[in-house]
Scaffold this motif. Sequence first.
Motif, PDB file in Angstrom:
ATOM      1  N   THR A 163     -53.663   0.315 -26.380  1.00  0.00           N
ATOM      2  CA  THR A 163     -53.686   1.306 -25.291  1.00  0.00           C
ATOM      3  C   THR A 163     -55.090   1.790 -24.960  1.00  0.00           C
ATOM      4  O   THR A 163     -55.265   2.911 -24.466  1.00  0.00           O
ATOM      5  CB  THR A 163     -52.755   2.506 -25.603  1.00  0.00           C
ATOM      6  OG1 THR A 163     -53.285   3.226 -26.717  1.00  0.00           O
ATOM      7  CG2 THR A 163     -51.341   2.043 -25.889  1.00  0.00           C
TER       8      THR A 163
ATOM      9  N   GLU B  65     -55.643  -3.784 -24.837  1.00  0.00           N
ATOM     10  CA  GLU B  65     -54.441  -3.320 -24.133  1.00  0.00           C
ATOM     11  C   GLU B  65     -53.338  -2.976 -25.119  1.00  0.00           C
ATOM     12  O   GLU B  65     -52.628  -1.978 -24.958  1.00  0.00           O
ATOM     13  CB  GLU B  65     -53.957  -4.384 -23.151  1.00  0.00           C
ATOM     14  CG  GLU B  65     -54.637  -4.365 -21.806  1.00  0.00           C
ATOM     15  CD  GLU B  65     -53.851  -5.114 -20.750  1.00  0.00           C
ATOM     16  OE1 GLU B  65     -52.704  -4.699 -20.469  1.00  0.00           O
ATOM     17  OE2 GLU B  65     -54.369  -6.111 -20.214  1.00  0.00           O
TER      18      GLU B  65
ATOM     19  N   ALA C  81     -60.236  -2.110 -22.076  1.00  0.00           N
ATOM     20  CA  ALA C  81     -59.608  -3.392 -21.742  1.00  0.00           C
ATOM     21  C   ALA C  81     -60.038  -3.859 -20.358  1.00  0.00           C
ATOM     22  O   ALA C  81     -60.296  -5.049 -20.140  1.00  0.00           O
ATOM     23  CB  ALA C  81     -58.086  -3.274 -21.806  1.00  0.00           C
ATOM     24  N   ARG C  82     -60.167  -2.920 -19.428  1.00  0.00           N
ATOM     25  CA  ARG C  82     -60.576  -3.311 -18.078  1.00  0.00           C
ATOM     26  C   ARG C  82     -61.986  -3.907 -18.095  1.00  0.00           C
ATOM     27  O   ARG C  82     -62.257  -4.906 -17.403  1.00  0.00           O
ATOM     28  CB  ARG C  82     -60.530  -2.113 -17.136  1.00  0.00           C
ATOM     29  CG  ARG C  82     -60.905  -2.498 -15.707  1.00  0.00           C
ATOM     30  CD  ARG C  82     -60.918  -1.313 -14.785  1.00  0.00           C
ATOM     31  NE  ARG C  82     -61.346  -1.713 -13.445  1.00  0.00           N
ATOM     32  CZ  ARG C  82     -61.578  -0.876 -12.455  1.00  0.00           C
ATOM     33  NH1 ARG C  82     -61.418   0.426 -12.637  1.00  0.00           N
ATOM     34  NH2 ARG C  82     -61.969  -1.321 -11.272  1.00  0.00           N
TER      35      ARG C  82
ATOM     36  N   TRP D 200     -61.709  -7.434 -19.333  1.00  0.00           N
ATOM     37  CA  TRP D 200     -61.185  -8.325 -18.288  1.00  0.00           C
ATOM     38  C   TRP D 200     -62.270  -8.625 -17.250  1.00  0.00           C
ATOM     39  O   TRP D 200     -62.366  -9.742 -16.746  1.00  0.00           O
ATOM     40  CB  TRP D 200     -59.976  -7.699 -17.593  1.00  0.00           C
ATOM     41  CG  TRP D 200     -58.698  -7.694 -18.383  1.00  0.00           C
ATOM     42  CD1 TRP D 200     -57.937  -6.618 -18.733  1.00  0.00           C
ATOM     43  CD2 TRP D 200     -58.010  -8.838 -18.921  1.00  0.00           C
ATOM     44  NE1 TRP D 200     -56.839  -6.997 -19.452  1.00  0.00           N
ATOM     45  CE2 TRP D 200     -56.855  -8.357 -19.577  1.00  0.00           C
ATOM     46  CE3 TRP D 200     -58.261 -10.197 -18.924  1.00  0.00           C
ATOM     47  CZ2 TRP D 200     -55.951  -9.199 -20.218  1.00  0.00           C
ATOM     48  CZ3 TRP D 200     -57.358 -11.041 -19.565  1.00  0.00           C
ATOM     49  CH2 TRP D 200     -56.230 -10.548 -20.198  1.00  0.00           C
TER      50      TRP D 200
ATOM     51  N   ARG E 261     -53.685  -4.345 -13.843  1.00  0.00           N
ATOM     52  CA  ARG E 261     -52.886  -3.535 -14.784  1.00  0.00           C
ATOM     53  C   ARG E 261     -53.669  -2.335 -15.302  1.00  0.00           C
ATOM     54  O   ARG E 261     -53.108  -1.267 -15.544  1.00  0.00           O
ATOM     55  CB  ARG E 261     -52.439  -4.391 -15.975  1.00  0.00           C
ATOM     56  CG  ARG E 261     -51.290  -5.313 -15.716  1.00  0.00           C
ATOM     57  CD  ARG E 261     -50.693  -5.816 -17.031  1.00  0.00           C
ATOM     58  NE  ARG E 261     -51.709  -6.387 -17.913  1.00  0.00           N
ATOM     59  CZ  ARG E 261     -52.096  -7.661 -17.890  1.00  0.00           C
ATOM     60  NH1 ARG E 261     -51.561  -8.480 -17.000  1.00  0.00           N
ATOM     61  NH2 ARG E 261     -53.007  -8.119 -18.731  1.00  0.00           N
ATOM     62  N   THR E 262     -54.943  -2.549 -15.533  1.00  0.00           N
ATOM     63  CA  THR E 262     -55.747  -1.506 -16.190  1.00  0.00           C
ATOM     64  C   THR E 262     -56.598  -0.715 -15.214  1.00  0.00           C
ATOM     65  O   THR E 262     -57.443   0.084 -15.627  1.00  0.00           O
ATOM     66  CB  THR E 262     -56.661  -2.159 -17.249  1.00  0.00           C
ATOM     67  OG1 THR E 262     -57.499  -3.152 -16.607  1.00  0.00           O
ATOM     68  CG2 THR E 262     -55.846  -2.841 -18.328  1.00  0.00           C
ATOM     69  N   ARG E 263     -56.406  -0.940 -13.923  1.00  0.00           N
ATOM     70  CA  ARG E 263     -57.221  -0.259 -12.915  1.00  0.00           C
ATOM     71  C   ARG E 263     -56.806   1.215 -12.858  1.00  0.00           C
ATOM     72  O   ARG E 263     -55.754   1.562 -12.338  1.00  0.00           O
ATOM     73  CB  ARG E 263     -57.041  -0.934 -11.562  1.00  0.00           C
ATOM     74  CG  ARG E 263     -57.979  -0.414 -10.473  1.00  0.00           C
ATOM     75  CD  ARG E 263     -57.771  -1.217  -9.203  1.00  0.00           C
ATOM     76  NE  ARG E 263     -58.544  -0.657  -8.110  1.00  0.00           N
ATOM     77  CZ  ARG E 263     -59.810  -0.978  -7.855  1.00  0.00           C
ATOM     78  NH1 ARG E 263     -60.429  -1.847  -8.634  1.00  0.00           N
ATOM     79  NH2 ARG E 263     -60.450  -0.432  -6.842  1.00  0.00           N
TER      80      ARG E 263
ATOM     81  N   MET F 287     -57.043   1.259 -22.412  1.00  0.00           N
ATOM     82  CA  MET F 287     -57.029   0.647 -21.089  1.00  0.00           C
ATOM     83  C   MET F 287     -58.405   0.612 -20.435  1.00  0.00           C
ATOM     84  O   MET F 287     -58.757  -0.355 -19.752  1.00  0.00           O
ATOM     85  CB  MET F 287     -56.031   1.371 -20.181  1.00  0.00           C
ATOM     86  CG  MET F 287     -54.598   1.281 -20.669  1.00  0.00           C
ATOM     87  SD  MET F 287     -54.068  -0.450 -20.838  1.00  0.00           S
ATOM     88  CE  MET F 287     -52.409  -0.247 -21.448  1.00  0.00           C
TER      89      MET F 287
END
Length: 302
Positions: free
Chosen positions: A123, A120, A128-129, A132, A155-157, A125
């Motif tokens: 950046t 994250e 990152a998702r 998570w 946040r990353t959806r 994303m």
Amino acid sequence: MSRIPPWIAIILSIAIIASVWILGTREMDFMTPPTEAKLEMARTRASQQLAKPSDLFAVPAGPVESPPPAEPPPKEAPDQPEPPPTIQVGDLERSPTLDAWKDEEDTPAASFIELASRLEANTQMAWARVAWERVIDHTPADEDELQAAIKGVLRTRLTPTAMDGDERPRLSLTLAAPRDRVEVTKRAAAGAAEELSKASSELIVFTSKVTPDAELNDELEVGLGIGETRLAMRIPAPGSPTDYADTILRATFRLISSQLAANEGLQPISQPIAGEKPAESLATRITRLGWQSFAAAFAPSE
């Protein structure tokens, strides 16, 4: 003045000594042995005198100096917890796959949290998702770690890239309802099907179908699947029309959780907390890898 003759002085000295002796001992009995009581008194007096220290060797008392305070033991540094193992990022130039890092065996949730946070910060994303999601479906995360992962997914959806319509699996949300509740059930089922498609990140296309059932009175029968191959359960019919959609989504969450519980490669689906909307539970507690696995259970066998 004339001197006293020596013989007179001797006689006077003897007379004085004899007089003192006679006067001092005339009432004393030297022949009778002392009684036991007198002996005990004499012993007691002697022991008291012996117990009292003699002033001959007494040392003048001075101010008493208190001993210096003992130095406290050196404080031991608290044991620092070992940092979790670092997961290698890999090639970020390519598109992330839904099962990325799934082969990380016995890796704690903290490692995936650190990885997701690092991605994250850079950046990344989409990657990152996925990290998570591995906290949710790959590790026995505690409640704090799970909540951190759920917030990270929210946040990353991102809006996923839609797949070709023919490639995406299609599942049907079927409901049987009492005849007098068919119309309200149809409207709720159509909305629930849309929410299920969104929750799966559009990996699955859900359609809805409602049929009347004369045997049902105050119940609904909710099913998910393809044709006759489906999971189904009966639930009490809601009292208010506004509660139909959420009630149907809660039932689908239970059906999907029960199906995925048989998948040993995924962690069991965690239960929603109080006040959590069923659409959010479907979108965050079931990862895209979980949705993919659920759809595969209804794929025709070759």
